[in-house]
Design a protein around this motif. Structure first.
Motif, PDB file in Angstrom:
ATOM      1  N   PRO A  34       0.808  -1.223   0.000  1.00 25.16           N
ATOM      2  CA  PRO A  34       0.000   0.000   0.000  1.00 25.16           C
ATOM      3  C   PRO A  34       0.846   1.281   0.000  1.00 25.16           C
ATOM      4  O   PRO A  34       0.482   2.258  -0.656  1.00 25.16           O
ATOM      5  N   LEU A  35       1.956   1.274   0.715  1.00 27.63           N
ATOM      6  CA  LEU A  35       2.825   2.468   0.698  1.00 27.63           C
ATOM      7  C   LEU A  35       3.381   2.723  -0.698  1.00 27.63           C
ATOM      8  O   LEU A  35       3.372   3.856  -1.180  1.00 27.63           O
ATOM      9  N   ILE A  36       3.852   1.667  -1.348  1.00 26.35           N
ATOM     10  CA  ILE A  36       4.382   1.814  -2.713  1.00 26.35           C
ATOM     11  C   ILE A  36       3.279   2.301  -3.649  1.00 26.35           C
ATOM     12  O   ILE A  36       3.482   3.225  -4.443  1.00 26.35           O
ATOM     13  N   ALA A  37       2.093   1.690  -3.563  1.00 21.35           N
ATOM     14  CA  ALA A  37       0.983   2.092  -4.439  1.00 21.35           C
ATOM     15  C   ALA A  37       0.570   3.532  -4.170  1.00 21.35           C
ATOM     16  O   ALA A  37       0.385   4.316  -5.106  1.00 21.35           O
ATOM     17  N   GLY A  38       0.411   3.903  -2.894  1.00 20.69           N
ATOM     18  CA  GLY A  38      -0.002   5.268  -2.563  1.00 20.69           C
ATOM     19  C   GLY A  38       0.986   6.306  -3.069  1.00 20.69           C
ATOM     20  O   GLY A  38       0.594   7.324  -3.650  1.00 20.69           O
ATOM     21  N   ILE A  39       2.265   6.045  -2.877  1.00 17.15           N
ATOM     22  CA  ILE A  39       3.287   6.991  -3.345  1.00 17.15           C
ATOM     23  C   ILE A  39       3.331   7.017  -4.867  1.00 17.15           C
ATOM     24  O   ILE A  39       3.399   8.090  -5.475  1.00 17.15           O
ATOM     25  N   ALA A  40       3.282   5.835  -5.500  1.00 20.14           N
ATOM     26  CA  ALA A  40       3.331   5.788  -6.972  1.00 20.14           C
ATOM     27  C   ALA A  40       2.151   6.524  -7.589  1.00 20.14           C
ATOM     28  O   ALA A  40       2.316   7.318  -8.527  1.00 20.14           O
ATOM     29  N   TYR A  41       0.949   6.283  -7.082  1.00 15.53           N
ATOM     30  CA  TYR A  41      -0.228   6.962  -7.623  1.00 15.53           C
ATOM     31  C   TYR A  41      -0.166   8.463  -7.368  1.00 15.53           C
ATOM     32  O   TYR A  41      -0.587   9.265  -8.202  1.00 15.53           O
ATOM     33  N   GLN A  42       0.349   8.847  -6.218  1.00 23.01           N
ATOM     34  CA  GLN A  42       0.505  10.269  -5.902  1.00 23.01           C
ATOM     35  C   GLN A  42       1.450  10.930  -6.915  1.00 23.01           C
ATOM     36  O   GLN A  42       1.157  11.996  -7.433  1.00 23.01           O
ATOM     37  N   VAL A  43       2.573  10.276  -7.177  1.00 23.97           N
ATOM     38  CA  VAL A  43       3.551  10.812  -8.124  1.00 23.97           C
ATOM     39  C   VAL A  43       2.936  10.918  -9.520  1.00 23.97           C
ATOM     40  O   VAL A  43       3.053  11.947 -10.189  1.00 23.97           O
TER      41      VAL A  43
END
Length: 170
Positions: free
Chosen positions: A133-142
């Motif tokens: 979830p951290l990777i997904a949240g950061i990736a989608y944010q970027v």
């Protein structure tokens, strides 16, 4: 030919998907189309809404076609054998995601939503429930707020942009 329980379930699913797609289409149409880009900000939400309506209609037409032709559905086809607890959990996770989006903003809601989706689909590893979830949240944010330049909404209850700003390219 009378409607079987399986056909009624398929028709109910079709009606639900079409109704949700119609609401999404209505809401997508309300997005301000002002843009200098070839594809405006409401294109993807509208496309997804229309896809939901078309796919819902295909589910319903398939159910009606089977009734009209007396064709029994293939084993495992349709929604009669669905895990209704899991379906309800996915819908609940979507509702929590929507509330979290309003309350905390995009990135934190996405992290929470991804963790809930992983849990619903059987992931129990604490590392995976935190790291993915951290990777997904950061990736989608970027991607969405950084590269696509979409508005990063602040939460109505908690303004957590101080967590998302450092990972958002400008």
């Amino acid at each position: 030919m009378p409607l079987t329980a399986r056909t009624r379930i398929d028709l109910g699913v079709a009606a639900t998907v079409i109704a949700i797609g119609a609401v999404f289409a209505f809401e997508a149409w309300r997005i301000d189309p002002a843009s200098y880009e070839a594809v405006g900000p409401r294109a993807v939400p509208l496309f997804l809404a229309v896809a939901m309506i078309v796919l819902g209609a295909s589910i319903g037409l398939g159910a009606w076609w089977r009734v009209g032709h007396g064709t029994p559905p293939e084993p495992g086809f349709g929604f009669a054998d669905s895990d209704l607890r899991r379906v309800a959990a996915v819908i609940g996770a979507g509702a929590v995601y929507t509330f979290a989006f309003w309350a905390m903003g995009y990135m934190m809601a996405t992290i929470l939503g991804m963790a809930m989706a992983l849990w619903v689909f059987g992931v129990r590893s604490p590392v995976m429930l935190v790291v993915l979830p951290l990777i997904a949240g950061i990736a989608y944010q970027v991607i969405f707020m950084g590269y696509m330049g979409l508005l990063d909404p602040r939460g109505a209850l908690l303004n957590l942009r101080w967590l998302s700003n450092p990972v958002t390219p400008r």
